[in-house]
Design a protein around this motif. Structure first.
Motif, mmCIF file in Angstrom:
data_model
loop_
_atom_site.group_PDB
_atom_site.id
_atom_site.type_symbol
_atom_site.label_atom_id
_atom_site.label_comp_id
_atom_site.label_asym_id
_atom_site.label_seq_id
_atom_site.Cartn_x
_atom_site.Cartn_y
_atom_site.Cartn_z
ATOM 1 N N ASP A 96 0.796 -1.236 0.000
ATOM 2 C CA ASP A 96 0.000 0.000 0.000
ATOM 3 C C ASP A 96 0.826 1.282 0.000
ATOM 4 N N GLU A 97 2.121 1.200 -0.282
ATOM 5 C CA GLU A 97 2.967 2.402 -0.318
ATOM 6 C C GLU A 97 2.646 3.290 -1.520
ATOM 7 N N HIS A 98 2.453 2.650 -2.663
ATOM 8 C CA HIS A 98 2.228 3.362 -3.921
ATOM 9 C C HIS A 98 0.939 2.870 -4.567
ATOM 10 N N THR A 99 0.302 3.757 -5.314
ATOM 11 C CA THR A 99 -0.884 3.350 -6.070
ATOM 12 C C THR A 99 -0.525 2.959 -7.497
ATOM 13 N N GLU A 100 0.702 3.328 -7.914
ATOM 14 C CA GLU A 100 1.133 3.059 -9.281
ATOM 15 C C GLU A 100 2.651 3.149 -9.338
ATOM 16 N N VAL A 101 3.255 2.374 -10.225
ATOM 17 C CA VAL A 101 4.662 2.563 -10.580
ATOM 18 C C VAL A 101 4.705 2.792 -12.081
ATOM 19 N N ARG A 102 5.621 3.691 -12.498
ATOM 20 C CA ARG A 102 5.668 4.062 -13.915
ATOM 21 C C ARG A 102 7.108 4.409 -14.308
ATOM 22 N N TRP A 103 7.445 4.037 -15.545
ATOM 23 C CA TRP A 103 8.740 4.392 -16.118
ATOM 24 C C TRP A 103 8.649 5.785 -16.731
ATOM 25 N N PHE A 104 9.671 6.615 -16.460
ATOM 26 C CA PHE A 104 9.746 7.968 -16.998
ATOM 27 C C PHE A 104 11.076 8.172 -17.719
ATOM 28 N N GLU A 105 11.044 8.859 -18.852
ATOM 29 C CA GLU A 105 12.277 9.345 -19.460
ATOM 30 C C GLU A 105 12.889 10.337 -18.468
ATOM 31 N N TRP A 106 14.209 10.469 -18.489
ATOM 32 C CA TRP A 106 14.880 11.338 -17.526
ATOM 33 C C TRP A 106 14.338 12.762 -17.534
ATOM 34 N N ASP A 107 14.182 13.350 -18.732
ATOM 35 C CA ASP A 107 13.728 14.738 -18.796
ATOM 36 C C ASP A 107 12.296 14.883 -18.295
ATOM 37 N N ALA A 108 11.453 13.880 -18.542
ATOM 38 C CA ALA A 108 10.077 13.921 -18.036
ATOM 39 C C ALA A 108 10.072 13.814 -16.509
ATOM 40 N N ALA A 109 10.932 12.988 -15.959
ATOM 41 C CA ALA A 109 11.024 12.848 -14.497
ATOM 42 C C ALA A 109 11.476 14.164 -13.865
ATOM 43 N N GLU A 110 12.442 14.833 -14.506
ATOM 44 C CA GLU A 110 12.921 16.121 -13.996
ATOM 45 C C GLU A 110 11.822 17.167 -13.956
ATOM 46 N N ARG A 111 10.879 17.102 -14.906
ATOM 47 C CA ARG A 111 9.820 18.114 -15.009
ATOM 48 C C ARG A 111 8.589 17.810 -14.156
ATOM 49 N N LEU A 112 8.537 16.656 -13.516
ATOM 50 C CA LEU A 112 7.352 16.344 -12.709
ATOM 51 C C LEU A 112 7.175 17.400 -11.622
ATOM 52 N N PRO A 113 5.984 17.982 -11.513
ATOM 53 C CA PRO A 113 5.770 19.017 -10.496
ATOM 54 C C PRO A 113 5.609 18.438 -9.089
ATOM 55 N N ASN A 114 5.249 17.177 -9.018
ATOM 56 C CA ASN A 114 4.946 16.570 -7.722
ATOM 57 C C ASN A 114 5.935 15.447 -7.389
ATOM 58 N N LEU A 115 7.200 15.851 -7.170
ATOM 59 C CA LEU A 115 8.211 14.917 -6.707
ATOM 60 C C LEU A 115 8.267 14.966 -5.181
ATOM 61 N N ALA A 116 8.550 13.836 -4.564
ATOM 62 C CA ALA A 116 8.604 13.786 -3.099
ATOM 63 C C ALA A 116 9.671 14.737 -2.550
ATOM 64 N N THR A 117 10.735 14.937 -3.284
ATOM 65 C CA THR A 117 11.735 15.943 -2.921
ATOM 66 C C THR A 117 12.328 16.533 -4.200
ATOM 67 N N PRO A 118 12.491 17.843 -4.238
ATOM 68 C CA PRO A 118 13.084 18.462 -5.422
ATOM 69 C C PRO A 118 14.540 18.048 -5.634
ATOM 70 N N LEU A 119 15.174 17.472 -4.615
ATOM 71 C CA LEU A 119 16.549 16.995 -4.750
ATOM 72 C C LEU A 119 16.679 15.935 -5.839
ATOM 73 N N TYR A 120 15.590 15.227 -6.145
ATOM 74 C CA TYR A 120 15.640 14.208 -7.190
ATOM 75 C C TYR A 120 16.003 14.799 -8.555
ATOM 76 N N ARG A 121 15.616 16.044 -8.803
ATOM 77 C CA ARG A 121 15.858 16.637 -10.119
ATOM 78 C C ARG A 121 17.341 16.634 -10.483
ATOM 79 N N ALA A 122 18.188 17.007 -9.529
ATOM 80 C CA ALA A 122 19.634 17.020 -9.785
ATOM 81 C C ALA A 122 20.162 15.610 -10.020
ATOM 82 N N ILE A 123 19.620 14.638 -9.314
ATOM 83 C CA ILE A 123 20.051 13.254 -9.500
ATOM 84 C C ILE A 123 19.636 12.771 -10.884
#
Length: 129
Positions: A96-123
């Motif tokens: 019950d941790e997640h409702t969905e898992v999904r593969w993202f291209e790197w640039d799409a992942a960087e642009r997600l507005p709802n990341l658990a922490t913005p620190l992920y963008r640099a990674i």
């Protein structure tokens, strides 16, 4: 102080993220797969346990990307992030941790507005190179 581990599963230029469930912290945010380390666990053993519990994969190999404080000065929470490039099994929601898992291209992942922490963008940016 708390220690948590997070896995960025990497495949074909994409990263796997999980959408946090409504009843969890960071509800509705995209997050790496992982969680709190239990007493006596190493970072790697905690990561492997979380991958089995949350998405049903056995971790085979990965690289430590670093440790970041995702908490605050008064209540630090240290996130130990790993890039996992080889595993057994096909990732899918297993608890019950997640409702969905999904593969993202790197640039799409960087642009997600709802990341658990913005620190992920640099990674994401560093891994996409």
């Amino acid at each position: 102080m708390a220690d948590v581990v997070g896995a960025m599963l990497v495949r074909n230029g994409q990263v796997l993220l999980g959408l946090r469930a409504a009843h969890k912290s960071f509800a509705g945010d995209w997050d790496v797969i992982g969680g709190h380390m239990e007493t006596g666990e190493t970072q790697w053993s905690a990561l492997c346990r979380e991958l089995v519990e949350e998405i049903g994969v056995q971790s085979v190999s990965g690289d430590h990307l670093g440790t970041r404080n995702i908490g605050d000065v008064d209540r630090p929470t240290f996130l130990h992030v790993y890039a996992v490039s080889s595993w057994e099994g096909e990732p899918s929601v297993r608890n019950d941790e997640h409702t969905e898992v999904r593969w993202f291209e790197w640039d799409a992942a960087e642009r997600l507005p709802n990341l658990a922490t913005p620190l992920y963008r640099a990674i994401f940016a560093s891994l996409s190179r």
